[in-house]
Design a protein around this motif. Structure first.
Motif, mmCIF file in Angstrom:
data_model
loop_
_atom_site.group_PDB
_atom_site.id
_atom_site.type_symbol
_atom_site.label_atom_id
_atom_site.label_comp_id
_atom_site.label_asym_id
_atom_site.label_seq_id
_atom_site.Cartn_x
_atom_site.Cartn_y
_atom_site.Cartn_z
ATOM 1 N N ILE A 55 0.785 -1.327 -0.032
ATOM 2 C CA ILE A 55 -0.028 0.103 -0.071
ATOM 3 C C ILE A 55 0.649 1.282 -0.019
ATOM 4 O O ILE A 55 1.928 1.156 0.632
ATOM 5 N N VAL A 56 0.430 2.315 -0.774
ATOM 6 C CA VAL A 56 1.178 3.496 -0.781
ATOM 7 C C VAL A 56 0.177 4.475 -0.193
ATOM 8 O O VAL A 56 -0.819 4.810 -0.779
ATOM 9 N N VAL A 57 0.594 5.185 0.802
ATOM 10 C CA VAL A 57 -0.415 6.462 1.501
ATOM 11 C C VAL A 57 0.350 7.545 0.978
ATOM 12 O O VAL A 57 1.519 7.966 1.466
ATOM 13 N N ASP A 58 -0.209 8.318 0.265
ATOM 14 C CA ASP A 58 0.154 9.705 -0.315
ATOM 15 C C ASP A 58 -0.300 10.729 0.696
ATOM 16 O O ASP A 58 -1.343 11.198 0.787
ATOM 17 N N GLY A 59 0.768 11.218 1.454
ATOM 18 C CA GLY A 59 0.376 12.232 2.568
ATOM 19 C C GLY A 59 1.084 13.519 2.260
ATOM 20 O O GLY A 59 1.257 14.506 3.009
ATOM 21 N N THR A 60 1.149 13.848 0.986
ATOM 22 C CA THR A 60 1.613 15.012 0.289
ATOM 23 C C THR A 60 0.877 16.180 1.050
ATOM 24 O O THR A 60 -0.479 16.289 0.667
ATOM 25 N N GLY A 61 1.445 17.103 1.636
ATOM 26 C CA GLY A 61 0.698 18.409 1.873
ATOM 27 C C GLY A 61 0.221 18.250 3.527
ATOM 28 O O GLY A 61 -0.610 19.293 3.726
ATOM 29 N N LEU A 62 0.071 17.058 3.925
ATOM 30 C CA LEU A 62 -0.712 16.901 5.247
ATOM 31 C C LEU A 62 0.112 17.100 6.233
ATOM 32 O O LEU A 62 1.471 16.489 6.362
ATOM 33 N N SER A 70 1.511 -6.733 5.927
ATOM 34 C CA SER A 70 1.674 -5.756 4.881
ATOM 35 C C SER A 70 2.653 -4.829 4.787
ATOM 36 O O SER A 70 2.771 -4.087 6.028
ATOM 37 N N VAL A 71 3.191 -4.066 3.753
ATOM 38 C CA VAL A 71 4.173 -3.090 3.837
ATOM 39 C C VAL A 71 3.498 -1.902 3.348
ATOM 40 O O VAL A 71 3.070 -2.117 2.240
ATOM 41 N N VAL A 72 3.733 -0.870 4.014
ATOM 42 C CA VAL A 72 3.004 0.573 3.647
ATOM 43 C C VAL A 72 4.267 1.421 3.496
ATOM 44 O O VAL A 72 5.131 1.709 4.305
ATOM 45 N N HIS A 73 4.081 2.100 2.397
ATOM 46 C CA HIS A 73 5.033 3.313 1.945
ATOM 47 C C HIS A 73 4.165 4.652 2.203
ATOM 48 O O HIS A 73 2.999 4.633 1.633
ATOM 49 N N VAL A 74 4.787 5.314 2.978
ATOM 50 C CA VAL A 74 4.174 6.631 3.151
ATOM 51 C C VAL A 74 4.808 7.903 2.695
ATOM 52 O O VAL A 74 6.026 7.957 3.030
ATOM 53 N N ILE A 75 4.315 8.475 1.743
ATOM 54 C CA ILE A 75 4.958 9.915 1.208
ATOM 55 C C ILE A 75 4.600 10.694 2.096
ATOM 56 O O ILE A 75 3.452 10.922 2.122
ATOM 57 N N ALA A 76 5.507 11.648 2.482
ATOM 58 C CA ALA A 76 5.278 12.680 3.481
ATOM 59 C C ALA A 76 6.124 13.899 3.082
ATOM 60 O O ALA A 76 7.172 14.020 2.965
ATOM 61 N N ASP A 94 14.330 7.248 -2.287
ATOM 62 C CA ASP A 94 13.505 7.911 -3.526
ATOM 63 C C ASP A 94 13.925 9.004 -4.094
ATOM 64 O O ASP A 94 14.058 9.944 -3.422
ATOM 65 N N ASP A 95 13.856 9.071 -5.299
ATOM 66 C CA ASP A 95 14.389 10.303 -5.870
ATOM 67 C C ASP A 95 13.532 11.484 -5.956
ATOM 68 O O ASP A 95 13.961 12.669 -6.111
ATOM 69 N N ASP A 96 12.175 11.369 -5.908
ATOM 70 C CA ASP A 96 11.117 12.283 -6.199
ATOM 71 C C ASP A 96 10.479 12.733 -4.818
ATOM 72 O O ASP A 96 9.988 13.613 -4.897
ATOM 73 N N HIS A 97 10.153 11.501 -3.937
ATOM 74 C CA HIS A 97 9.563 12.063 -2.651
ATOM 75 C C HIS A 97 10.353 11.687 -1.229
ATOM 76 O O HIS A 97 11.251 10.586 -1.399
ATOM 77 N N ARG A 98 9.746 12.001 -0.230
ATOM 78 C CA ARG A 98 10.153 11.647 1.001
ATOM 79 C C ARG A 98 9.130 10.375 1.457
ATOM 80 O O ARG A 98 8.071 10.721 1.463
ATOM 81 N N VAL A 99 9.896 9.206 1.415
ATOM 82 C CA VAL A 99 8.990 8.037 1.613
ATOM 83 C C VAL A 99 9.495 7.271 2.764
ATOM 84 O O VAL A 99 10.735 7.126 3.173
ATOM 85 N N PHE A 100 8.500 6.785 3.919
ATOM 86 C CA PHE A 100 9.061 6.010 4.861
ATOM 87 C C PHE A 100 8.041 4.719 4.930
ATOM 88 O O PHE A 100 6.899 4.832 4.453
#
Length: 123
Positions: free
Chosen positions: A11-18, A38-44, A70-76
Motif C-alpha cells: 500500500i502507498v499512502v500519499d500524505g503530500t501536504g498533510l 503488509s508493507v506500507v510506504h508513506v509519502i510525506a 526515492d529520488d522524487d519524494h520523502r518516503v517512509f
C-alpha cells in the motif's frame, strides 16, 4: 554494515501536504482492514514525519522500517503487525483543533508533540 533495501509496498499512502495528526489519520484510514505483514510506504512532505511515524508505530504496535530511497519524494516504510492497537477509535478535538486521543494538552501544542511525550490517551 550494509543497509537493507526497503521491501516493496503493498500500500502507498500519499500524505503530500498533510501535517501533524492529519497524516496519521490518513494512514490509519488507509490501513484499516489490511492484513498483518503488509508493507506500507508513506509519502510525506511534513518535515516532522520522520519524528512522528516511529512513535506512532511504537504506540500502535506496527514496525517502523525507516526511510525508503526515492529520488522524487520523502518516503517512509512500515510493516503492519498482528494485534496492532487502534488509537483513534474514540478521539475528540482539542482546543487547537487537533484530534489526538483525549484531545490536546494546552498552549503551544503542535498536534503531535503530546504523542511524542507519551501523553496520548490521557485526559
Amino acid at each position: 554494515m550494509t543497509a537493507r533495501p526497503a521491501p516493496a509496498a503493498d500500500i502507498v499512502v500519499d500524505g503530500t501536504g498533510l501535517l501533524c495528526v492529519t497524516l496519521l489519520l490518513r494512514l490509519r484510514a488507509a490501513i484499516d482492514g489490511t492484513g498483518p505483514g503488509s508493507v506500507v510506504h508513506v509519502i510525506a512532505t511534513d518535515p516532522a514525519a520522520p519524528l512522528d511515524l516511529p512513535p506512532w508505530c511504537h504506540m500502535t504496535g506496527h514496525d517502523y522500517l525507516g526511510p525508503v530511497p526515492d529520488d522524487d519524494h520523502r518516503v517512509f516504510a512500515l510493516q503492519l503487525a498482528p494485534g496492532a492497537r487502534h488509537l483513534y477509535n474514540s478521539v475528540r478535538s482539542g482546543p487547537c483543533g487537533c484530534v489526538l486521543p483525549g484531545g490536546c494538552w494546552g498552549a503551544g501544542h503542535d498536534g503531535v508533540s503530546a504523542v511524542r511525550r507519551g501523553r496520548a490517551g490521557r485526559s
